[in-house]
Design an enzyme around this catalytic site. Structure first.
Site, PDB file in Angstrom:
ATOM      1  N   GLU A   1      -6.140  12.616   9.647  1.00 53.35           N
ATOM      2  CA  GLU A   1      -6.768  12.212   8.406  1.00 53.35           C
ATOM      3  C   GLU A   1      -7.995  11.392   8.773  1.00 53.35           C
ATOM      4  O   GLU A   1      -7.892  10.237   9.160  1.00 53.35           O
ATOM      5  CB  GLU A   1      -5.837  11.351   7.545  1.00 53.35           C
TER       6      GLU A   1
ATOM      7  N   ASP B   1       0.866  -1.184   0.000  1.00 52.51           N
ATOM      8  CA  ASP B   1       0.000   0.000   0.000  1.00 52.51           C
ATOM      9  C   ASP B   1       0.904   1.237   0.000  1.00 52.51           C
ATOM     10  O   ASP B   1       0.688   2.181   0.751  1.00 52.51           O
ATOM     11  CB  ASP B   1      -0.940  -0.014   1.214  1.00 52.51           C
TER      12      ASP B   1
ATOM     13  N   ASP C   1      -2.609   8.943  10.029  1.00 52.64           N
ATOM     14  CA  ASP C   1      -3.383   8.285   8.986  1.00 52.64           C
ATOM     15  C   ASP C   1      -4.567   7.508   9.585  1.00 52.64           C
ATOM     16  O   ASP C   1      -4.424   6.856  10.614  1.00 52.64           O
ATOM     17  CB  ASP C   1      -2.421   7.309   8.276  1.00 52.64           C
TER      18      ASP C   1
ATOM     19  N   GLU D   1     -12.744  -1.347  17.825  1.00 55.97           N
ATOM     20  CA  GLU D   1     -13.901  -2.076  17.288  1.00 55.97           C
ATOM     21  C   GLU D   1     -14.854  -2.336  18.448  1.00 55.97           C
ATOM     22  O   GLU D   1     -14.411  -2.721  19.535  1.00 55.97           O
ATOM     23  CB  GLU D   1     -13.493  -3.439  16.692  1.00 55.97           C
TER      24      GLU D   1
ATOM     25  N   TYR E   1     -10.541   4.556  13.000  1.00 57.53           N
ATOM     26  CA  TYR E   1     -10.815   3.105  13.051  1.00 57.53           C
ATOM     27  C   TYR E   1     -10.038   2.346  14.121  1.00 57.53           C
ATOM     28  O   TYR E   1      -9.875   1.133  14.019  1.00 57.53           O
ATOM     29  CB  TYR E   1     -10.493   2.487  11.678  1.00 57.53           C
ATOM     30  N   LEU E   2      -9.528   3.044  15.125  1.00 56.14           N
ATOM     31  CA  LEU E   2      -8.600   2.380  16.053  1.00 56.14           C
ATOM     32  C   LEU E   2      -9.259   1.281  16.884  1.00 56.14           C
ATOM     33  O   LEU E   2      -8.631   0.296  17.231  1.00 56.14           O
ATOM     34  CB  LEU E   2      -7.953   3.406  16.996  1.00 56.14           C
TER      35      LEU E   2
HETATM   36  C1  GLC Z   1      -4.964   6.574   4.115  1.00 55.81           C
HETATM   37  C2  GLC Z   1      -3.946   6.858   3.028  1.00 55.81           C
HETATM   38  C3  GLC Z   1      -4.079   5.836   1.935  1.00 55.81           C
HETATM   39  C4  GLC Z   1      -3.901   4.460   2.506  1.00 55.81           C
HETATM   40  C5  GLC Z   1      -4.870   4.209   3.663  1.00 55.81           C
HETATM   41  C6  GLC Z   1      -4.551   2.955   4.405  1.00 55.81           C
HETATM   42  O1  GLC Z   1      -6.258   6.777   3.678  1.00 55.81           O
HETATM   43  O2  GLC Z   1      -4.118   8.169   2.545  1.00 55.81           O
HETATM   44  O3  GLC Z   1      -3.161   6.065   0.906  1.00 55.81           O
HETATM   45  O4  GLC Z   1      -4.102   3.486   1.516  1.00 55.81           O
HETATM   46  O5  GLC Z   1      -4.808   5.266   4.604  1.00 55.81           O
HETATM   47  O6  GLC Z   1      -3.376   3.102   5.137  1.00 55.81           O
END
Ligand code: GLC
Length: 533
Positions: free
Chosen positions: A244, A62, A202, A209, A206-207
């Site tokens: 993010e 990724d 990033d 559940e 979602y940390l």
């Molecule tokens: C964030 C990043 C993306 C990545 C995802 C999973 O959304 O911007 O590029 O694939 O996290 O880590």
């Protein structure tokens, strides 16, 4: 608590993919030594802070958001000493540096996961989320729905399913395990001790559940994130924490806490609406989303962008709007990816400089800290045929030399763009340096003009009524400088603009145009104006 006004409020950020910028050792991958030689270029744009995308050891399934070692540097990108040299060289130029940190998940290659899967009794087993069945947390959506059928993947070695919100090569870390907290705080301290200026955190929603929820934005998540913020406040004051979280503005509010969680949150929903407004010739999407954006605690800040390294996400629009955006901006099926569009800024605007200028000026007039994505400073193109989001991550185009002056290698990590109109032989930094009307020159001009106006950097926004749906007007005001009237024609035809009460000067007219009081300002198609008395 956040200072009333900290450095990041007035800053412009630049998103840098180290792999893509400049290869110093001819292995086909950009690296820190290469990026150091391009810091003067980055500085020349007029930006203040570089966001370095993941540079950690990683199998790059990724593109580095799958971390295999949180305190190292990917060997293709250099060494820890190279990273330190980059940081020093940036700081020496007055550029700050924030790095990506991926707390939600790591790579299946990480030794934690390898140990966890191999032995049920390993202390690392509890670092991940396991289940004997793939049934738990079924209310949780799948994010990469093009490729992942489930958030659970069965691991043969472990004999159980593991939980992942993104690719199945990215197991989620288990924040119910206290040792994971300790590990992550140790990681943060490691980089902060090296002198970085903050983190782009990033995928933070979602940390945790919890059964019966969508497993996003949970209270437990905020408790942990506040702990991270306390670490910064107590041990590293002045560093910035950026979230993010691709969410609606009202759902983002808790990420600011009472000014005791993130300093900055990305404002995702505004981005598609800027494109929508430009295509429809209608300002309403912009007015609507800003009206829906709640006030945020003193000292905190939004962050805005037009494009980044991901697909242009359409998660934060209605299904009808998404369909419309796809039809308008991604007419070929291959341009679509997940719930978004895998195209760069200039191709999205059909290589139309009027649209480019109007959209960039609009973006730079909005409240928030803007981010530029590497390559967009020269209007680079994309390659929609590359897998995943790689089409927007191709090598930076420096010159007409071999591999666009990016690398001396025979093969680069991705091919350079070599088809017109975005061909590196004609579209590159060297060519644009010699052209006063180039996208590069305009980028510098726009940033310099914005940064010279305190009102544009951090003024309050007041709407100005116009009776034309295509004519957007608002004023930015501050005590630190003159008000700036921002005026845009979002349509493809000339319009009469508003009528100023005093003579006004257009900061965006490079020939220094003045519009007299009492006469409507004539607006060319797709045009932008920053007017001061
Ligand atoms: C964030 C990043 C993306 C990545 C995802 C999973 O959304 O911007 O590029 O694939 O996290 O880590």
């Amino acid at each position: 608590m956040t200072e009333p006004k900290a450095w990041f409020h007035d800053a412009v950020f630049f998103e840098l993919n180290i792999r893509a910028y400049r290869d110093s050792d001819g292995d086909g991958n950009g690296d820190f030594r290469g990026a150091i030689t391009k810091l003067d270029h980055i500085k020349s744009l007029g930006v203040d802070c570089i966001w370095v995308q993941p540079m950690y050891p990683s199998p790059l399934r990724d593109d580095g958001y799958d971390i295999a070692d949180y305190t190292g540097i990917h060997p293709d990108f250099g060494t820890l000493d190279d990273f330190k040299a980059f940081l020093d060289a940036a700081h020496a130029r007055g550029l700050r540096v924030v790095i990506d940190v991926v707390m939600n998940h790591c790579s299946i290659d990480h030794p934690w996961f390898q140990a966890a899967r191999a032995d049920r009794n390993s202390p690392y087993r509890d670092y991940f989320v396991w289940s004997d069945t793939p049934d738990k947390y079924s209310e949780s959506r799948i994010i990469f729905l093009d490729v992942e059928p489930s958030n659970w993947t069965y691991d043969e070695v472990a004999g159980q399913y593991f939980w992942h919100r993104f690719y199945s090569s990215q197991p989620d870390l288990n924040y119910d395990c206290p040792a994971v907290h300790d590990e992550m705080l140790r990681v943060l301290r490691f980089w902060l001790d090296l002198g970085i200026d903050g983190f782009r955190a990033d995928a933070v929603p979602y940390l945790y559940e919890r059964e019966g929820t969508n497993c996003e934005n949970l209270p437990e998540t905020h408790v942990f994130l506040k702990k991270v913020r306390r670490l910064l406040d107590e041990e590293y004051p002045g560093r910035v924490l950026i979230a993010e979280a691709n969410q609606w503005p009202e759902d983002l509010l808790p990420y600011f806490g009472d000014g005791d969680e993130f300093h900055v949150c990305f404002h995702f929903p505004i981005m598609p609406r800027l494109y929508m407004a430009l295509k429809r010739g209608d300002k309403m999407p912009i007015i609507d989303i800003l009206s829906r954006t709640p006030p945020i605690p003193p000292g905190t800040q939004w962050m805005t962008f037009l494009r980044n390294h991901d697909e242009l996400t359409l998660e934060m629009v209605t299904p009808e709007e998404r369909q419309w955006m796809w039809e308008q901006y991604a007419p070929e099926p291959r341009m679509r990816l997940n719930l978004g569009i895998r195209r760069r800024l200039m191709p999205l605007l059909d290589n139309d400089r009027r649209r480019w200028l109007a959209l960039n000026a609009l973006f730079l007039s909005l409240p928030g800290t803007p981010i530029l994505y590497y390559g967009d400073e020269i209007g680079m193109g994309d390659d929609i045929w590359l897998p995943d989001r790689h089409g927007c991550r191709t090598p930076m185009q420096w010159s007409a030399d071999k591999n666009a002056g990016f690398s001396a290698a025979e093969r680069t990590y991705l091919p350079v763009i070599d088809e017109p109109p975005y061909d590196y032989r004609t579209l590159n930094v060297a060519v644009q340096e010699n052209d006063p009307d180039s996208i590069l020159a305009l980028t510098r001009f726009l940033l310099a003009t914005r940064q010279a106006q305190p009102a544009l950097r951090s003024g309050a926004l007041e709407w100005v009524e116009t009776d034309d749906a295509a004519v957007l007007a608002f004023q930015r005001t501050t005590e630190d400088g003159p008000p700036v009237l921002c005026l845009f024609n979002l349509s493809d035809s000339p319009r009469p603009g508003i009528t100023p009460l005093t003579d006004v000067r257009d900061l965006l007219a490079r020939e220094g145009r003045v519009y007299p009081a009492g006469q409507p300002i004539p607006l060319a198609s797709f045009s932008a104006h920053w007017l001061v008395a």
